[in-house]
Design an enzyme around this catalytic site. Structure first.
Site, PDB file in Angstrom:
ATOM      1  N   ASP A 114       4.153   6.168  -7.814  1.00  0.00           N
ATOM      2  CA  ASP A 114       3.734   7.632  -8.007  1.00  0.00           C
ATOM      3  C   ASP A 114       3.091   7.951  -6.786  1.00  0.00           C
ATOM      4  O   ASP A 114       2.642   7.123  -6.073  1.00  0.00           O
ATOM      5  CB  ASP A 114       3.089   7.818  -9.130  1.00  0.00           C
ATOM      6  CG  ASP A 114       1.828   7.266  -9.211  1.00  0.00           C
ATOM      7  OD1 ASP A 114       1.490   6.285  -8.989  1.00  0.00           O
ATOM      8  OD2 ASP A 114       0.990   8.233  -9.156  1.00  0.00           O
ATOM      9  N   LYS A 144       0.889   1.443 -14.206  1.00  0.00           N
ATOM     10  CA  LYS A 144       2.316   2.071 -14.798  1.00  0.00           C
ATOM     11  C   LYS A 144       3.282   1.602 -13.928  1.00  0.00           C
ATOM     12  O   LYS A 144       4.293   1.654 -13.919  1.00  0.00           O
ATOM     13  CB  LYS A 144       2.310   3.343 -15.059  1.00  0.00           C
ATOM     14  CG  LYS A 144       1.415   3.902 -16.088  1.00  0.00           C
ATOM     15  CD  LYS A 144       1.686   5.398 -16.007  1.00  0.00           C
ATOM     16  CE  LYS A 144       0.023   6.123 -16.387  1.00  0.00           C
ATOM     17  NZ  LYS A 144      -0.069   7.522 -16.090  1.00  0.00           N
ATOM     18  N   GLY A 145       2.752   1.216 -12.495  1.00  0.00           N
ATOM     19  CA  GLY A 145       3.783   1.154 -11.345  1.00  0.00           C
ATOM     20  C   GLY A 145       4.810   0.021 -11.482  1.00  0.00           C
ATOM     21  O   GLY A 145       6.048   0.311 -11.086  1.00  0.00           O
ATOM     22  N   ARG A 150       8.032   8.661 -10.266  1.00  0.00           N
ATOM     23  CA  ARG A 150       8.212   7.279 -10.923  1.00  0.00           C
ATOM     24  C   ARG A 150       9.522   7.071 -11.408  1.00  0.00           C
ATOM     25  O   ARG A 150      10.124   5.924 -11.471  1.00  0.00           O
ATOM     26  CB  ARG A 150       7.148   7.001 -12.101  1.00  0.00           C
ATOM     27  CG  ARG A 150       5.694   6.935 -11.758  1.00  0.00           C
ATOM     28  CD  ARG A 150       4.984   6.506 -12.939  1.00  0.00           C
ATOM     29  NE  ARG A 150       3.351   6.785 -12.771  1.00  0.00           N
ATOM     30  CZ  ARG A 150       2.682   5.894 -12.175  1.00  0.00           C
ATOM     31  NH1 ARG A 150       3.151   4.973 -11.449  1.00  0.00           N
ATOM     32  NH2 ARG A 150       1.313   6.137 -12.307  1.00  0.00           N
ATOM     33  N   GLU A 200       4.042  -7.346 -10.181  1.00  0.00           N
ATOM     34  CA  GLU A 200       3.375  -6.071  -9.362  1.00  0.00           C
ATOM     35  C   GLU A 200       4.423  -5.293  -8.794  1.00  0.00           C
ATOM     36  O   GLU A 200       5.317  -5.525  -8.452  1.00  0.00           O
ATOM     37  CB  GLU A 200       2.399  -6.669  -8.321  1.00  0.00           C
ATOM     38  CG  GLU A 200       0.951  -6.689  -8.930  1.00  0.00           C
ATOM     39  CD  GLU A 200       0.140  -5.242  -8.765  1.00  0.00           C
ATOM     40  OE1 GLU A 200       1.027  -4.214  -9.121  1.00  0.00           O
ATOM     41  OE2 GLU A 200      -0.776  -5.258  -8.612  1.00  0.00           O
ATOM     42  N   PHE A 220       3.501   5.065   2.871  1.00  0.00           N
ATOM     43  CA  PHE A 220       3.551   5.467   1.487  1.00  0.00           C
ATOM     44  C   PHE A 220       5.018   5.654   0.847  1.00  0.00           C
ATOM     45  O   PHE A 220       5.542   6.314   1.205  1.00  0.00           O
ATOM     46  CB  PHE A 220       2.531   6.699   1.482  1.00  0.00           C
ATOM     47  CG  PHE A 220       2.067   6.805  -0.166  1.00  0.00           C
ATOM     48  CD1 PHE A 220       1.120   5.767  -0.657  1.00  0.00           C
ATOM     49  CD2 PHE A 220       2.653   7.376  -1.057  1.00  0.00           C
ATOM     50  CE1 PHE A 220       0.730   5.871  -1.996  1.00  0.00           C
ATOM     51  CE2 PHE A 220       2.562   7.574  -2.552  1.00  0.00           C
ATOM     52  CZ  PHE A 220       1.377   6.896  -2.924  1.00  0.00           C
ATOM     53  N   ASP A 267      -0.589  -3.687  -1.468  1.00  0.00           N
ATOM     54  CA  ASP A 267      -0.850  -2.996  -0.012  1.00  0.00           C
ATOM     55  C   ASP A 267      -2.004  -3.572   0.603  1.00  0.00           C
ATOM     56  O   ASP A 267      -1.786  -4.492   1.478  1.00  0.00           O
ATOM     57  CB  ASP A 267      -1.313  -1.385  -0.457  1.00  0.00           C
ATOM     58  CG  ASP A 267      -1.584  -0.518   0.743  1.00  0.00           C
ATOM     59  OD1 ASP A 267      -1.336  -0.976   1.989  1.00  0.00           O
ATOM     60  OD2 ASP A 267      -1.936   0.603   0.741  1.00  0.00           O
TER      61      ASP A 267
HETATM   62  P1  IMP Z   1      -3.908  -2.591  -3.038  1.00  0.00           P
HETATM   63  O1  IMP Z   1      -4.978  -2.901  -3.884  1.00  0.00           O
HETATM   64  O2  IMP Z   1      -4.307  -1.670  -1.836  1.00  0.00           O
HETATM   65  O3  IMP Z   1      -3.072  -3.692  -2.818  1.00  0.00           O
HETATM   66  O4  IMP Z   1      -3.123  -1.441  -4.082  1.00  0.00           O
HETATM   67  C1  IMP Z   1      -2.219  -1.695  -5.034  1.00  0.00           C
HETATM   68  C2  IMP Z   1      -2.078  -0.443  -5.611  1.00  0.00           C
HETATM   69  O5  IMP Z   1      -2.264   0.648  -5.124  1.00  0.00           O
HETATM   70  C3  IMP Z   1      -0.533  -0.502  -6.238  1.00  0.00           C
HETATM   71  O6  IMP Z   1      -0.276  -1.249  -7.491  1.00  0.00           O
HETATM   72  C4  IMP Z   1      -0.082   1.009  -6.440  1.00  0.00           C
HETATM   73  O7  IMP Z   1      -0.324   1.397  -7.757  1.00  0.00           O
HETATM   74  C5  IMP Z   1      -0.751   1.347  -5.505  1.00  0.00           C
HETATM   75  N1  IMP Z   1      -0.244   1.919  -4.237  1.00  0.00           N
HETATM   76  C6  IMP Z   1      -0.250   1.042  -3.059  1.00  0.00           C
HETATM   77  N2  IMP Z   1       0.663   1.463  -1.882  1.00  0.00           N
HETATM   78  C7  IMP Z   1       1.388   2.384  -2.702  1.00  0.00           C
HETATM   79  C8  IMP Z   1       2.528   3.240  -2.079  1.00  0.00           C
HETATM   80  O8  IMP Z   1       2.877   3.269  -1.199  1.00  0.00           O
HETATM   81  N3  IMP Z   1       3.025   4.165  -3.159  1.00  0.00           N
HETATM   82  C9  IMP Z   1       2.457   4.188  -4.408  1.00  0.00           C
HETATM   83  N4  IMP Z   1       1.339   3.457  -4.691  1.00  0.00           N
HETATM   84  C10 IMP Z   1       0.868   2.645  -3.946  1.00  0.00           C
HETATM   85 MG    MG Z   2      -0.511   4.108  -8.481  1.00  0.00          MG
END
Ligand code: IMP
Ligand code: MG
Length: 208
Positions: free
Chosen positions: A187, A71-72, A193, A127, A180, A131
Site C-alpha cells: 500500500d 496486511k501487506g 493493495r 513477507e 517504492f 526494504d
Molecule cells: P523494512 O523494515 O524497511 O524492510 O520495511 C518493511 C515493510 O515496509 C514492509 O513489510 C512494507 O510494509 C513496507 N514497505 C517497504 N518498502 C515498501 C514499498 O516499496 N511499498 C510498500 N510498502 C513498503
Molecule cells: Mg505497509
C-alpha cells in the site's frame, strides 16, 4: 464442483471474471507495472515447489506453519498457500513499524501476536517486501525466542538495501530496484493493495 441452483449466475459478471482488471483502476496513479500478475503466479509456483521439497509432508515437526505479516503479505500468503503441494497451517501477525509512509525505522510494535505456540514447529515467515530489513530482523529475533524447530523466511520482493542485513532469507520471489512499489498487498496510505500486479506510483501521487 458446485452445481446447485441456490445461486443464479449473473452472466455479465461471470464473463468479466477472467478479464484483466481495469489497468486504470486508480485513474492514472500507476506509472509502470514492475511485476505482472502472470509473473507473480509463475514465480509463486516455483517457490512453492522449492519449499515443498525442503519441507516434505511426512515429518515429525507437524505441518509447516506459515506466518504471514499483515496486511501487506495477505495476497502473497493466500496464493502461496494454495500453490504449495503440501498441507500447511496459517497464522497471521500484525506489526507496525514507526516511520514515514515510505520508509521504516526498525522500531516495531506488535499489533497482533501469534494465537498459537510455535515451539518445535517448522515456521516459515511470509513477507511481502524487505526494504531495509529492519522490520524482519526484529520479527525474527522475536519469533526465535519461542523456540521453533526451524525458522525461515519467504519474501515476494526484496530491495537492494536488504542485502546488507544479516538476516537469512531463504526464499526470494523477485529482487527489485530501490523504488517504492504498490499493489498485490502493498500500500501507499492504505490504498492500492487490491491491484493484482506490482507497480510504481506516478510522482504526482506523492505530491498530493
Ligand atoms: P523494512 O523494515 O524497511 O524492510 O520495511 C518493511 C515493510 O515496509 C514492509 O513489510 C512494507 O510494509 C513496507 N514497505 C517497504 N518498502 C515498501 C514499498 O516499496 N511499498 C510498500 N510498502 C513498503
Ligand atoms: Mg505497509
Amino acid at each position: 464442483m458446485y452445481h446447485g441452483d441456490a445461486h443464479t449466475p449473473d452472466d455479465d459478471a461471470c464473463r468479466g471474471a477472467d478479464r484483466y482488471p481495469d489497468a486504470d483502476l486508480y485513474s492514472g496513479d500507476i506509472a509502470s507495472v514492475l511485476v505482472t500478475e502472470e509473473q507473480i503466479r509463475c514465480r509463486i509456483a516455483e517457490l512453492a515447489q522449492q519449499v515443498a521439497a525442503d519441507f516434505p509432508a511426512e515429518q515429525d515437526k507437524g505441518e509447516l506453519l506459515l506466518v504471514g505479516v499483515l496486511k501487506g503479505a495477505v495476497m502473497f500468503m493466500t496464493d502461496f498457500a494454495r500453490a504449495l503441494p503440501i498441507p500447511v497451517q496459517l497464522e497471521f501477525m500484525a506489526v507496525s513499524s514507526y516511520g514515514s509512509a515510505t520508509s521504516s525505522s526498525g522500531v516495531v510494535r506488535i499489533l497482533k501476536g501469534l494465537d498459537r505456540d510455535i515451539t518445535d514447529r517448522n515456521v516459515l515467515v511470509v513477507e511481502d517486501i524487505i526494504d531495509s530489513g529492519l522490520t524482519l530482523s526484529w520479527l525474527l529475533r522475536n519469533l526465535a525466542t519461542r523456540h521453533p524447530a526451524t525458522l525461515e523466511v519467504c519474501t515476494l520482493l526484496r530491495k537492494p538495501d536488504a542485502i546488507q542485513i544479516d538476516v537469512p532469507v531463504r526464499y526470494i520471489g523477485f529482487d527489485i530496484p530501490r523504488e517504492f512499489v504498490v499493489g498485490y498487498g502493498l500500500d501507499y496510505g492504505e490504498r492500492y493493495r487490491d491491484l493484482p500486479y506490482i507497480g510504481t506510483l506516478a510522482p504526482e501521487v506523492y505530491a498530493d
